[in-house]
Design a protein around this motif. Structure first.
Motif, short mmCIF file in Angstrom:
data_model
loop_
_atom_site.label_atom_id
_atom_site.label_comp_id
_atom_site.label_asym_id
_atom_site.label_seq_id
_atom_site.Cartn_x
_atom_site.Cartn_y
_atom_site.Cartn_z
N GLU A 1 0.84 -1.20 0.00
CA GLU A 1 0.00 0.00 0.00
C GLU A 1 0.87 1.24 0.00
N MET A 2 1.91 1.24 0.83
CA MET A 2 2.83 2.39 0.88
C MET A 2 3.51 2.61 -0.46
N MET A 3 3.99 1.55 -1.08
CA MET A 3 4.68 1.69 -2.37
C MET A 3 3.73 2.22 -3.45
N ASN A 4 2.51 1.72 -3.48
CA ASN A 4 1.54 2.19 -4.47
C ASN A 4 1.28 3.68 -4.32
N ASP A 5 1.19 4.15 -3.09
CA ASP A 5 0.93 5.57 -2.85
C ASP A 5 2.18 6.42 -3.10
N VAL A 6 3.30 5.97 -2.60
CA VAL A 6 4.54 6.74 -2.68
C VAL A 6 4.94 6.99 -4.14
N THR A 7 4.82 5.98 -4.96
CA THR A 7 5.26 6.14 -6.35
C THR A 7 4.40 7.15 -7.12
N LYS A 8 3.17 7.38 -6.65
CA LYS A 8 2.33 8.40 -7.28
C LYS A 8 2.81 9.82 -6.94
N LEU A 9 3.63 9.93 -5.91
CA LEU A 9 4.17 11.24 -5.53
C LEU A 9 5.43 11.60 -6.32
N LEU A 10 6.01 10.64 -7.05
CA LEU A 10 7.26 10.89 -7.76
C LEU A 10 7.03 11.78 -8.99
N ASP A 11 7.89 12.77 -9.15
CA ASP A 11 7.87 13.58 -10.36
C ASP A 11 8.16 12.69 -11.57
N PRO A 12 7.29 12.67 -12.57
CA PRO A 12 7.50 11.73 -13.68
C PRO A 12 8.72 12.05 -14.54
N GLU A 13 9.19 13.31 -14.52
CA GLU A 13 10.28 13.71 -15.39
C GLU A 13 11.67 13.41 -14.81
N GLU A 14 11.81 13.56 -13.50
CA GLU A 14 13.13 13.38 -12.87
C GLU A 14 12.92 12.96 -11.42
N HIS A 15 13.44 11.78 -11.08
CA HIS A 15 13.18 11.27 -9.74
C HIS A 15 14.16 10.17 -9.35
N LEU B 1 29.06 -8.65 7.61
CA LEU B 1 27.84 -8.63 8.41
C LEU B 1 26.69 -8.08 7.58
N PRO B 2 25.71 -8.92 7.18
CA PRO B 2 24.57 -8.43 6.39
C PRO B 2 23.64 -7.59 7.23
N LEU B 3 23.19 -6.46 6.66
CA LEU B 3 22.39 -5.52 7.44
C LEU B 3 21.26 -4.90 6.62
N GLY B 4 20.59 -5.70 5.83
CA GLY B 4 19.41 -5.20 5.14
C GLY B 4 19.52 -5.33 3.64
N VAL B 5 18.38 -5.18 2.98
CA VAL B 5 18.31 -5.26 1.52
C VAL B 5 17.77 -3.93 0.99
N PHE B 6 18.13 -3.62 -0.24
CA PHE B 6 17.75 -2.34 -0.83
C PHE B 6 17.27 -2.53 -2.26
N GLY B 7 16.50 -1.57 -2.70
CA GLY B 7 16.15 -1.42 -4.11
C GLY B 7 16.16 0.07 -4.41
N LYS B 8 16.67 0.45 -5.56
CA LYS B 8 16.70 1.87 -5.90
C LYS B 8 16.57 2.05 -7.41
N THR B 9 15.91 3.10 -7.78
CA THR B 9 15.69 3.41 -9.18
C THR B 9 15.76 4.92 -9.36
N ARG B 10 16.25 5.36 -10.51
CA ARG B 10 16.31 6.80 -10.74
C ARG B 10 16.14 7.12 -12.23
N LYS B 11 15.54 8.26 -12.46
CA LYS B 11 15.39 8.81 -13.80
C LYS B 11 15.97 10.20 -13.79
N ILE B 12 17.00 10.43 -14.57
CA ILE B 12 17.68 11.71 -14.62
C ILE B 12 17.44 12.34 -15.98
N ARG B 13 16.88 13.53 -15.97
CA ARG B 13 16.55 14.23 -17.21
C ARG B 13 17.82 14.81 -17.81
N GLU B 14 17.99 14.61 -19.10
CA GLU B 14 19.16 15.16 -19.78
C GLU B 14 19.02 16.67 -19.92
N ALA B 15 20.10 17.36 -19.61
CA ALA B 15 20.07 18.83 -19.65
C ALA B 15 19.93 19.33 -21.09
#
Length: 296
Positions: free
Chosen positions: A223-237, A282-296
């Motif tokens: 539920e959090m992910m579905n809501d949070v991703t709607k807050l992301l700027d579609p052009e650069e995030h 020592l393992p200390l968590g898992v991550f996922g990350k994504t980014r969209k960078i707009r070309e200048a």
């Protein structure tokens, strides 16, 4: 590809050794022994070396609390450490809490580096960044230091106050502090039509909001992910999701991101760990990350 990542810029932190459900760590000049449920293997150093090196040891009274035993009564209850990467420098006040924590999770420096690097690459001037479940503010400090307009959300007033102290210690200003349940805050921002260029989530396995709201990771994260991703700027995030739960893998985190963001760009997933000087990882968590960078 699943990555294994460990911080590379720390000078004020060192994992000296870990094993037998404990870890021996240096924070600045102070060396602590704390419980570590992930360290199921044998220690690399003899117990006599741990005894000689440490200044303070945490002794648990229960699964959730305990007390600190000082080898020297003059050892401080509070002290400062600094973290510096290629983009920014931030500082923290550390303290001995009854929950074995000291106010910082050193492995998160990998995510801080990603956040500052991404913000510096953005073409958006003063990008807006939202840090949820933000604790004492490491990610908030790094985002602000890198040039973002940062909002920091946590449900516990005391840790938000602590984060504010860290902002002042880091010689930063103007972080927006919000004491609120993270999911409620996100839903309100959606109604307001807000957009953010960066969102950071580091949710606990279990938690409570300021008004008794219950958080259970597996019940609420989709539920959090579905809501949070709607807050992301579609052009650069960018989006960073980090979890520390024994039941979660990086594959689960990848599925969560792919379920909420169609065709995520530059998706990376993996596991964070700290490399002990004595040899163990020592393992200390898992991550996922994504980014969209707009070309200048």
């Amino acid at each position: 590809m699943i990555q294994l990542l460990t911080p590379s810029y720390w000078k004020d932190y060192e994992l000296i050794d870990c094993g037998n459900f404990e870890k021996l760590e240096r924070f600045g000049e102070m060396i602590l022994i704390r419980p570590e449920p992930q360290a199921v293997w044998n220690k690399g150093l003899p117990e006599s070396e741990w005894t000689k090196l440490h200044h303070i040891r945490f002794k648990g009274r229960s699964a959730t609390s305990g007390e600190w035993i000082k080898k020297n009564p003059g050892s401080p209850d509070r002290w400062h450490v600094t973290y510096q990467n290629n983009e920014a420098t931030i500082s923290f006040r550390l303290a001995l809490t009854s929950f074995k924590h000291v106010g910082i999770f050193p492995e998160q420096a990998v995510n801080w580096d990603y956040i500052s690097d991404t913000i510096k690459r953005f073409s958006t001037p003063r990008p807006k960044v939202l840090n949820l479940f933000a604790y004492t503010g490491g990610a908030s400090l790094m985002a602000q230091a890198a040039g973002a307009d940062t909002s920091h959300v946590d449900s516990i007033k005391q840790v938000v106050t602590w984060a504010n102290e860290n902002m002042e210690l880091s010689r930063l200003t103007d972080i927006r502090w919000v004491v609120e349940d993270a999911l409620k805050f996100v839903k309100r921002e959606l109604k307001r039509g807000k957009k953010y260029n960066g969102i950071i989530l580091d949710p606990p396995a279990y938690g409570h909001g300021p008004n008794g709201e219950k958080w259970k990771l597996e019940d609420h994260i989709m539920e959090m992910m579905n809501d949070v991703t709607k807050l992301l700027d579609p052009e650069e995030h960018f989006l960073v999701l980090n979890t520390y739960s024994l039941g979660f893998s990086s594959v689960i985190v990848e599925n969560l991101i792919r379920s909420s963001i169609p065709n995520p760009m530059n998706l990376e997933t993996g596991e964070l760990y700290l490399q002990a000087t004595a040899g163990s990882k020592l393992p200390l968590g898992v991550f996922g990350k994504t980014r969209k960078i707009r070309e200048a």
